[in-house]
Design an enzyme around this catalytic site. Sequence first.
Site, PDB file in Angstrom:
ATOM      1  N   ASP A   1       0.165   1.852   8.469  1.00 37.17           N
ATOM      2  CA  ASP A   1      -0.421   1.139   9.608  1.00 37.17           C
ATOM      3  C   ASP A   1       0.419   1.232  10.884  1.00 37.17           C
ATOM      4  O   ASP A   1      -0.095   1.016  11.982  1.00 37.17           O
ATOM      5  CB  ASP A   1      -0.622  -0.348   9.263  1.00 37.17           C
ATOM      6  CG  ASP A   1      -1.687  -0.542   8.187  1.00 37.17           C
ATOM      7  OD1 ASP A   1      -2.218   0.458   7.687  1.00 37.17           O
ATOM      8  OD2 ASP A   1      -1.983  -1.711   7.859  1.00 37.17           O
TER       9      ASP A   1
ATOM     10  N   ARG B   1       1.073  -5.595  -5.099  1.00 36.64           N
ATOM     11  CA  ARG B   1       1.057  -6.501  -3.948  1.00 36.64           C
ATOM     12  C   ARG B   1       1.496  -7.917  -4.295  1.00 36.64           C
ATOM     13  O   ARG B   1       1.239  -8.854  -3.550  1.00 36.64           O
ATOM     14  CB  ARG B   1      -0.344  -6.538  -3.334  1.00 36.64           C
ATOM     15  CG  ARG B   1      -0.705  -5.302  -2.549  1.00 36.64           C
ATOM     16  CD  ARG B   1      -1.825  -5.562  -1.589  1.00 36.64           C
ATOM     17  NE  ARG B   1      -2.217  -4.362  -0.881  1.00 36.64           N
ATOM     18  CZ  ARG B   1      -1.630  -3.902   0.216  1.00 36.64           C
ATOM     19  NH1 ARG B   1      -0.603  -4.550   0.730  1.00 36.64           N
ATOM     20  NH2 ARG B   1      -2.044  -2.791   0.786  1.00 36.64           N
TER      21      ARG B   1
ATOM     22  N   TYR C   1      -7.936   5.508   2.052  1.00 39.98           N
ATOM     23  CA  TYR C   1      -7.098   5.885   0.913  1.00 39.98           C
ATOM     24  C   TYR C   1      -6.766   7.376   0.925  1.00 39.98           C
ATOM     25  O   TYR C   1      -5.745   7.793   0.390  1.00 39.98           O
ATOM     26  CB  TYR C   1      -7.788   5.464  -0.393  1.00 39.98           C
ATOM     27  CG  TYR C   1      -8.013   3.966  -0.419  1.00 39.98           C
ATOM     28  CD1 TYR C   1      -6.969   3.100  -0.746  1.00 39.98           C
ATOM     29  CD2 TYR C   1      -9.231   3.415  -0.037  1.00 39.98           C
ATOM     30  CE1 TYR C   1      -7.145   1.717  -0.711  1.00 39.98           C
ATOM     31  CE2 TYR C   1      -9.418   2.038   0.003  1.00 39.98           C
ATOM     32  CZ  TYR C   1      -8.369   1.197  -0.334  1.00 39.98           C
ATOM     33  OH  TYR C   1      -8.521  -0.168  -0.288  1.00 39.98           O
TER      34      TYR C   1
ATOM     35  N   LYS D   1       8.074   0.575   5.488  1.00 37.29           N
ATOM     36  CA  LYS D   1       6.959   1.395   4.996  1.00 37.29           C
ATOM     37  C   LYS D   1       5.628   0.828   5.449  1.00 37.29           C
ATOM     38  O   LYS D   1       5.430  -0.375   5.384  1.00 37.29           O
ATOM     39  CB  LYS D   1       7.009   1.406   3.460  1.00 37.29           C
ATOM     40  CG  LYS D   1       5.821   1.999   2.780  1.00 37.29           C
ATOM     41  CD  LYS D   1       5.096   1.056   1.811  1.00 37.29           C
ATOM     42  CE  LYS D   1       4.383  -0.074   2.474  1.00 37.29           C
ATOM     43  NZ  LYS D   1       3.438  -0.813   1.643  1.00 37.29           N
ATOM     44  N   THR D   2       4.743   1.583   5.943  1.00 37.70           N
ATOM     45  CA  THR D   2       3.321   1.289   6.050  1.00 37.70           C
ATOM     46  C   THR D   2       2.652   2.355   6.917  1.00 37.70           C
ATOM     47  O   THR D   2       3.155   2.687   8.000  1.00 37.70           O
ATOM     48  CB  THR D   2       2.984  -0.111   6.621  1.00 37.70           C
ATOM     49  OG1 THR D   2       1.560  -0.192   6.758  1.00 37.70           O
ATOM     50  CG2 THR D   2       3.613  -0.445   7.955  1.00 37.70           C
TER      51      THR D   2
ATOM     52  N   ASP E   1       5.042  -7.915   5.269  1.00 33.02           N
ATOM     53  CA  ASP E   1       5.075  -9.005   4.288  1.00 33.02           C
ATOM     54  C   ASP E   1       6.168  -8.770   3.241  1.00 33.02           C
ATOM     55  O   ASP E   1       6.890  -9.693   2.862  1.00 33.02           O
ATOM     56  CB  ASP E   1       3.720  -9.114   3.569  1.00 33.02           C
ATOM     57  CG  ASP E   1       2.667  -9.757   4.464  1.00 33.02           C
ATOM     58  OD1 ASP E   1       3.025 -10.588   5.319  1.00 33.02           O
ATOM     59  OD2 ASP E   1       1.471  -9.436   4.311  1.00 33.02           O
TER      60      ASP E   1
ATOM     61  N   GLU F   1      -9.873  -0.330  11.353  1.00 35.42           N
ATOM     62  CA  GLU F   1     -10.255  -1.136  10.189  1.00 35.42           C
ATOM     63  C   GLU F   1     -10.223  -2.641  10.502  1.00 35.42           C
ATOM     64  O   GLU F   1     -11.085  -3.401  10.075  1.00 35.42           O
ATOM     65  CB  GLU F   1      -9.258  -0.824   9.072  1.00 35.42           C
ATOM     66  CG  GLU F   1      -9.520  -1.487   7.771  1.00 35.42           C
ATOM     67  CD  GLU F   1      -8.423  -1.163   6.771  1.00 35.42           C
ATOM     68  OE1 GLU F   1      -8.740  -0.585   5.732  1.00 35.42           O
ATOM     69  OE2 GLU F   1      -7.240  -1.459   7.033  1.00 35.42           O
TER      70      GLU F   1
ATOM     71  N   GLY G   1       0.813  -1.221   0.000  1.00 35.14           N
ATOM     72  CA  GLY G   1       0.000   0.000   0.000  1.00 35.14           C
ATOM     73  C   GLY G   1       0.841   1.263   0.000  1.00 35.14           C
ATOM     74  O   GLY G   1       1.956   1.289   0.531  1.00 35.14           O
TER      75      GLY G   1
END
Length: 578
Positions: free
Chosen positions: A223, A163, A434, A220-221, A194, A329, A99
């Site tokens: 989240d 992905r 997003y 990176k994320t 991942d 989420e 993402g």
Amino acid sequence: MSPPAQSNGCGTKEGPGRLSSIYSEVQTSRLNHNLPLPSVLKSSFNVVDGPPSSAAGNPDEIKKLFPSLFGQPSAKLVAGQGGLPADKSLKIGVVLSGGQAPGGHNVISGIFDYLLERTKGSTMYGFKGGPAGVMKGKYVELTPDFVYPYRNQGGFDMICSGRDKIETPEQFTQAEETAKKLDLDGLVVIGGDDSNTNACLLAENFRSKNLKARVIGCPKTIDGDLKCKEVPTSFGFDTACKIYSEMIGNVMIDARSTGKYYHFMRLMGRAASHITLECALQTHPNITVIGEEVSAKKQTLKNVTDHISDIICKRAELGYNYGVILIPEGLIDFVPEVQQLIAELNEIIAHDTVDATGAWKSKLRSQSKDLFELLPQAIQEQLLLERDPHGNVQVAKIETEKMLIEMVETELAKRKQGGSYKGEFKGQSHFFGYEGRCGLPSNFDANYCYALGYGAGALLHSGKTGLISSVGNLNAPVEEWTVGGTALTNLMDVERRHGKFKPVIKKAMVELEGAPFKKFASLRDDWALKNRYVNPGPVQFVGPTSNFSNHTLALELNAQSAKRIKSSELKIQFCYSQ
Ligand code: FBP
């Protein structure tokens, strides 16, 4: 370097990329924003090894899976003479995976500038569309004109992301062929847990085949769940939370202005609830559901519904028939009964045909079957959607906020009939996801990413592989940040996916004993009944607050170094006293 009139972005063949000539004034000013480097990256440095590493769990299994990498030390950049040979030319590839997260373009700029400034005649390739670009050999050569328009800009459109996973022996062979064809010395994989697991598998594969290509990961994320002591945060989290908090703050004022809606806001973060927690600390909503707490307390969906309904009833007695509720989420995946259901569904989806006859339902245990039948049809369908290539339920597509509105509405109707609720309830659903992933990176993310990229360049230059670029001491000014690499195997554990054991980087979940959650827990009762809404406003690029990072990072670092650093010295805005 002067800005070129036009540049090609991702999909060069299909059409032009970004036109910096039509950038907004803010975009243009960000383009020219100077990126500071940690002082160790500004002079001559040596790469020094630390002690041998282990694994986050199951070291024996990890050792079997990564025989050539397991145990390797982490590395640290230390100022000093000697340094790395400047006359060496390198061929380096970079890939964006998973993402979008604000700052990705600055990681690429950091690697690019490292090669330009610290090596001679190097070449950099950007693999297009994520790991598929590595497998299919789809790349673009990165030049100053190509890279420049993306400096300090959000998005991943310079080379785009994907992905896909490099997983099967055929796919590893394809990646090897690309590395050989381009004569790669190194590859930087910019991704989440991942993707960094995949980076480590690739590093192991290349090393076991005696390929010269090394692999370095970058955290990176949005989240925020890829972190450990050496990697204090993943990039993108800071900007995304600031963008969501601005939107939440605006809705809070709307709620107060009309006094007629309960706003249920689902926030991205498919596993951990860090984004929800950070946004709560920034904006002070009436109710915040933290998935990790739901899981620890073994709560059911009914418990969550009752908790929300209880607060709505108390607020109605105070005359408030409005409010703001934050939901992570990944909530659905935290409720133990739903977790069990999802685990059973995962096995069924991996091995059976899930069709309209519903015959597959006989494979569910009776408790899970009952729960499945109880869920609204839309949620049932969303739970059956295809898993992502890593085997995850695509929680971004599960409308938990709508499900909770329905459940709370039913509960409040019952209470109204029984006479214990006299208010009016109208729910409004929102999903903030997003919207936060491609914003202009905050100063923190812009600087952090540039240092991560520059550091990754140095690690590859020194011949390191299987490390994740690590920038630390983030509560100090940029000049004092530390730079190095952490052994990826040190972050690994094993997990069951697609019905098999696989190596995974252990996700960093919200810790209920951690400083950010404790701070939130000490304030939430007050926020529930009194309206303590805070509207942080848009991300600031200049001015007194522009270099503040986020509450989560500041609270975590402050807790780690409480003895060393006074909270008044932290570059962070605390607004708990309101
Ligand atoms: P990464 O972990 O790859 O950074 O992605 C995070 C995320 O933004 C989640 O918050 C969200 O659930 C998911 O991506 C959405 O994925 P997609 O872009 O495939 O819809």
